[in-house]
Design an enzyme around this catalytic site. Structure first.
Site, PDB file in Angstrom:
ATOM      1  CB  ALA A  25      -0.819   0.032   1.279  1.00 48.75           C
ATOM      2  CE  LYS A  26       5.647   4.172  -0.881  1.00 47.00           C
ATOM      3  NZ  LYS A  26       6.620   3.292  -0.219  1.00 47.00           N
ATOM      4  N   GLY A  27       0.434   5.763   0.370  1.00 49.05           N
ATOM      5  CA  GLY A  27      -0.465   7.011   0.320  1.00 49.05           C
ATOM      6  C   GLY A  27       0.646   8.160   0.841  1.00 49.05           C
ATOM      7  CD  GLU A  66       8.829   6.444   0.044  1.00 51.08           C
ATOM      8  OE1 GLU A  66       9.208   7.549  -0.378  1.00 51.08           O
ATOM      9  OE2 GLU A  66       8.553   5.404  -0.838  1.00 51.08           O
TER      10      GLU A  66
END
Ligand code: NAD
Length: 339
Positions: A25-27, A66
Site C-alpha cells: 500500500a502507499k499513501g 519515505e
C-alpha cells in the site's frame, strides 16, 4: 495519484520478493516539505491521520518512512493515531528509538542496498565492495547511509548529489566528514557545494560518470532512454523507487548493464519496518546485532531466489524478481480460494 498507485503496486511486489508478511500500500500528501515550516508539516501529518484513522492501523495498513517523511513525521503519526485509538506503537514504523522505534531502522534501506550490492558483485564474480567505485544520486536517508556503509566496506563513493548540487572526488569522498559538514551551519557548512573535500559537479553530469556501480537514491524516472544511453557503469542498483523508465530499462538491457531492481534492492527498509512492527507487537526490543543479522539473512535469501530464476530461466534480474513476486502473490490468492 498515479505515482502513489504505482508505489503501492511496487510495495506489493517488494514484500513478496523479500518475503515479508505485509501486503502493499502507499499513501501521501501532495506538498513539498521544503516550502513548509515544521509546524505546518506537523499539522498536515496530523490532519492526514485524522482523515485516514479508520482505514489504517496495526492490523490493517502500517505506514513507514519515505522520501521527505522521516522519524519526526512517523512520531506525529504515532501520537495522533494513539489519541484516537489508544496507545498503538505498531500503527507506524520508522519511529525514533525514544518512541518505540527499532535499532537499525534508520539505516536499514541503505544497509539493504549495500547487502544487495555485495551479493550482486559476489555472484557476478566481481569480488568485494572494497576498491569498487560508486556514483550515488541523492544524499538523504537512503543515499547517505548507503554511501557511509560502502565507504566502511572499502568502496570509493566518487560523487554524491542532492537537490542542490553534486560534489565529486575521484579518490573517493570522505562521507563521514561530508555528513558533519552538512550538519554545520553556513558559512562553515550546510551545503554539498561548499564541502572542501571535493569539486563541484553539474547535476546533469553525475549519472554518466564512469564507475562500477551507479546507485540512484533520490526520485523516480531519472534513467530515461536518453540518460540510459549515456551511462558508463557496469551495474545499476536501484535504491530509489522507480528510478528507471521502461524505455530506459530496455536501453540498459541492450547495452548489457546489469540492473538490480528496486523491488529487491531497497527492500531493506520494509524488512526492518516489519521487524519494528513485530517488536512493537511483542513489546520487546531486539538487539542491534539481531536486527542486522536478520536483515542480512533476508536480503541474501531473496537474492539467491532471484539469482536462481535469473540463471535458470535466463531472465533479466528485474523480470526474475517479478516472476518470484507474482508467483508468491498468485499462490497465496489461489490457495485462499475465491468464496
Ligand atoms: P530523503 O528525503 O531522505 O532524501 C532524498 C534525497 O534526494 C535528498 O538528498 C534530496 O535532496 C535528493 N534529491 C531530490 N531531488 C533530487 C534531484 N533531482 N537530484 C538529486 N538529488 C535529489 O528520501 P529517502 O528516504 O532517502 O528516499 C530516497 C528514495 O528511496 C525514494 O525514491 C524512496 O522512495 C526510496 N526508498 C526509501 C525508503 C526509506 O526507508 N526511506 C525505503 C525504500 C525506498
Amino acid at each position: 495519484m498515479d505515482d502513489v498507485r504505482s508505489l503501492a503496486s511496487l510495495t506489493t511486489w517488494k514484500t513478496a520478493v523479500v518475503d515479508v508478511l505485509f501486503g502493499g500500500a502507499k499513501g501521501g500528501v501532495r506538498c513539498d516539505p521544503k516550502d513548509l515550516t515544521e509546524a505546518e508539516l506537523e499539522r498536515i501529518t496530523r490532519k492526514f491521520v485524522q482523515a485516514l484513522k479508520d482505514c489504517v492501523g496495526p492490523d490493517k495498513d502500517i505506514p513507514g518512512p519515505e522520501i521527505s517523511a522521516g522519524p519526526k513525521v512517523m512520531s506525529w503519526w504515532f501520537d495522533e493515531y494513539s489519541k484516537y485509538k489508544g496507545f498503538s506503537p505498531a500503527c507506524v514504523t520508522g519511529k525514533p528509538m525514544t518512541l518505540h522505534g527499532s535499532y537499525g531502522r534508520e539505516y536499514a534501506t541503505g544497509r539493504g542496498v549495500v547487502l544487495a550490492t555485495r551479493e550482486l558483485l559476489r555472484n557476478e564474480h566481481m569480488g568485494k565492495i572494497a576498491g569498487k567505485t560508486f556514483v550515488i544520486q541523492g544524499f538523504g536517508n537512503v543515499g547517505g547511509w548507503a554511501a557511509e556503509l560502502l565507504e566502511l566496506y572499502g568502496g570509493k563513493v566518487i560523487p554524491v548529489s542532492d537537490r542542490t548540487g553534486a560534489i565529486y572526488n575521484p579518490e573517493g569522498l570522505d562521507i563521514r566528514s561530508l555528513k558533519r559538514h552538512l550538519k554545520a551551519q553556513p558559512p562553515f557548512g550546510g551545503h554539498l557545494s561548499s564541502f572542501p573535500g571535493g569539486e563541484r559537479l553539474p547535476l546533469e553530469e553525475l549519472l554518466s560518470l564512469s564507475c562500477d556501480v551507479l546507485i540512484p537514491a533520490a526520485i523516480p524516472d531519472v534513467i530515461t532512454e536518453e540518460v540510459a544511453a549515456t551511462l558508463d557503469c557496469k551495474y545499476v542498483v536501484e535504491a530509489a523507487n522507480g528510478p528507471t523508465t521502461p524505455e530506459g530499462d530496455k536501453v540498459l538491457r541492450e547495452r548489457g548493464i546489469g540492473v538490480l531492481p528496486d523491488v529487491y534492492a531497497n527492500g531493506g527498509g520494509v524488512i526492518v519496518s516489519f521487524f519494528e512492527w513485530v517488536q512493537n507487537q511483542q513489546t520487546f526490543r531486539w538487539e542491534e546485532e539481531e536486527v542486522n543479522r536478520r536483515l542480512d539473512r533476508k536480503m541474501s535469501d531473496a537474492f539467491e531466489r532471484i539469482w536462481d530464476v535469473h540463471t535458470t530461466q535466463k531472465l533479466p534480474l528485474r523480470t526474475a524478481a517479478y516472476v518470484l513476486a507474482l508467483r508468491s502473490v498468485t499462490q497465496a490468492t489461489m490457495i485462499r480460494g475465491f468464496d
